[in-house]
Design an enzyme around this catalytic site. Sequence first.
Site, PDB file in Angstrom:
ATOM      1  N   GLY A 118      30.462  38.161  36.693  1.00 41.19           N
ATOM      2  CA  GLY A 118      30.716  39.553  37.075  1.00 41.19           C
ATOM      3  C   GLY A 118      30.769  40.527  35.913  1.00 41.19           C
ATOM      4  O   GLY A 118      29.916  40.506  35.020  1.00 41.19           O
ATOM      5  N   VAL A 174      44.413  32.774  31.021  1.00 42.10           N
ATOM      6  CA  VAL A 174      45.258  33.821  30.436  1.00 42.10           C
ATOM      7  C   VAL A 174      46.675  33.824  31.019  1.00 42.10           C
ATOM      8  O   VAL A 174      47.565  34.461  30.468  1.00 42.10           O
ATOM      9  CB  VAL A 174      44.636  35.235  30.587  1.00 42.10           C
ATOM     10  CG1 VAL A 174      43.330  35.361  29.834  1.00 42.10           C
ATOM     11  CG2 VAL A 174      44.479  35.631  32.042  1.00 42.10           C
ATOM     12  N   TYR A 207      48.099  43.782  44.849  1.00 45.54           N
ATOM     13  CA  TYR A 207      46.954  43.950  43.938  1.00 45.54           C
ATOM     14  C   TYR A 207      46.970  45.363  43.345  1.00 45.54           C
ATOM     15  O   TYR A 207      46.811  45.545  42.136  1.00 45.54           O
ATOM     16  CB  TYR A 207      45.635  43.698  44.683  1.00 45.54           C
ATOM     17  CG  TYR A 207      44.439  43.983  43.810  1.00 45.54           C
ATOM     18  CD1 TYR A 207      44.089  43.120  42.769  1.00 45.54           C
ATOM     19  CD2 TYR A 207      43.681  45.136  43.989  1.00 45.54           C
ATOM     20  CE1 TYR A 207      43.011  43.401  41.944  1.00 45.54           C
ATOM     21  CE2 TYR A 207      42.604  45.419  43.166  1.00 45.54           C
ATOM     22  CZ  TYR A 207      42.270  44.552  42.144  1.00 45.54           C
ATOM     23  OH  TYR A 207      41.216  44.846  41.308  1.00 45.54           O
ATOM     24  N   GLY A 246      35.604  51.607  41.189  1.00 41.64           N
ATOM     25  CA  GLY A 246      35.737  51.431  42.635  1.00 41.64           C
ATOM     26  C   GLY A 246      35.041  50.142  43.020  1.00 41.64           C
ATOM     27  O   GLY A 246      35.105  49.150  42.284  1.00 41.64           O
ATOM     28  N   LEU A 247      34.353  50.140  44.156  1.00 41.28           N
ATOM     29  CA  LEU A 247      33.724  48.904  44.638  1.00 41.28           C
ATOM     30  C   LEU A 247      32.588  48.445  43.718  1.00 41.28           C
ATOM     31  O   LEU A 247      31.633  49.183  43.486  1.00 41.28           O
ATOM     32  CB  LEU A 247      33.177  49.115  46.045  1.00 41.28           C
ATOM     33  CG  LEU A 247      34.210  49.121  47.166  1.00 41.28           C
ATOM     34  CD1 LEU A 247      33.549  49.506  48.485  1.00 41.28           C
ATOM     35  CD2 LEU A 247      34.895  47.764  47.302  1.00 41.28           C
ATOM     36  N   GLU A 252      31.948  38.492  42.459  1.00 39.19           N
ATOM     37  CA  GLU A 252      32.664  37.422  43.188  1.00 39.19           C
ATOM     38  C   GLU A 252      34.048  37.879  43.658  1.00 39.19           C
ATOM     39  O   GLU A 252      34.768  37.119  44.291  1.00 39.19           O
ATOM     40  CB  GLU A 252      32.906  36.228  42.250  1.00 39.19           C
ATOM     41  CG  GLU A 252      31.707  35.416  41.875  1.00 39.19           C
ATOM     42  CD  GLU A 252      32.063  34.325  40.872  1.00 39.19           C
ATOM     43  OE1 GLU A 252      33.205  34.304  40.368  1.00 39.19           O
ATOM     44  OE2 GLU A 252      31.195  33.505  40.581  1.00 39.19           O
TER      45      GLU A 252
HETATM   46  C1  8X3 Z   1      38.662  46.334  43.043  1.00 36.09           C
HETATM   47  C2  8X3 Z   1      38.396  47.508  43.894  1.00 36.09           C
HETATM   48  O1  8X3 Z   1      38.925  48.721  46.060  1.00 36.09           O
HETATM   49  O2  8X3 Z   1      38.603  46.342  46.221  1.00 36.09           O
HETATM   50  O3  8X3 Z   1      39.491  46.606  41.974  1.00 36.09           O
HETATM   51  O4  8X3 Z   1      40.583  47.228  45.240  1.00 36.09           O
HETATM   52  S1  8X3 Z   1      39.172  47.428  45.404  1.00 36.09           S
END
Ligand code: 8X3
Length: 273
Positions: free
Chosen positions: A32, A80, A172, A203-204, A208
């Site tokens: 990624g 990590v 998250y 953003g998106l 993976e």
């Molecule tokens: C990833 C973007 O919008 O799926 O950091 O949280 S989202």
Amino acid sequence: MAIASKTPLTKTPLTKTPLKGKIVLITGASAGIGAACAHYFADAGAKLILCARRQEKLQTLADELHTEYAASTLLLPMDVQQSDEVTAMIDGLPSDWQAIEVLVNNAGLSRGLDNQYEGSLQDWEEMIDTNIKGLLYMTRAIVPGMVKRNQGHVINLGSIAARDTYKGGSVYCATKAAVKVLSEGLKIDLLGTPVRVTNVEPGLVETEFSEVRFRGDRDRAKTVYSGMNALTPNDIADAVLYAATRPPHVNISELFLIPTDQSSSTLIHRRPT
Ligand code: 8X3
């Protein structure tokens, strides 16, 4: 009425921060955004320390970087989340690999989309341990050397999730909000040194990421990006390289980039598929 400027503007060439021969360490390098960053930095002539848990994937990436850019690489297979591992690996770097110039704190993951009041404790631990504590361990192990050498740049991978909480994503989102705060705090603590700090908030991005979130459920992961043009890992690597190559007196503190088809975490334009 237009106000006449007394001093004429002159365009002088930028003194970009050179990357040739510089050591760049990337966490989560096996796929990624991390792997894309490795390609972009290798193309710019940097030497790469590639960190991730999956040694075979790191080796494949290193082979590609040798073939495509004749890049020097050092593989650090590690997790990590394990502070002892991080400290031992960084302290044990060969002497010609110690002067890390750029640290890309990219390792990160999401798990599940459960409501906060129903979430899995194990998922929370994994996100917090990787996205917050892992980033801190790497920073703690590497930045003192940057300060000592009077040179360095920490580039953290945040997220739109730090700005815009969405249903089922609160833990998250909280970890990415922490990345934003830790980036700001590090910049404050480094004031008076030439070490720079950048928080990149995508953003998106089609990677993976969603497959990891949904524990290998590919069909569910695909729906996240269906009918829209998501960002690619290369789009993010390009932004990371932009921040890294600004002149030394320019600190790009934040880079927020989203697909044209996205306006917020949940406002996404999708075409019929
Ligand atoms: C990833 C973007 O919008 O799926 O950091 O949280 S989202």
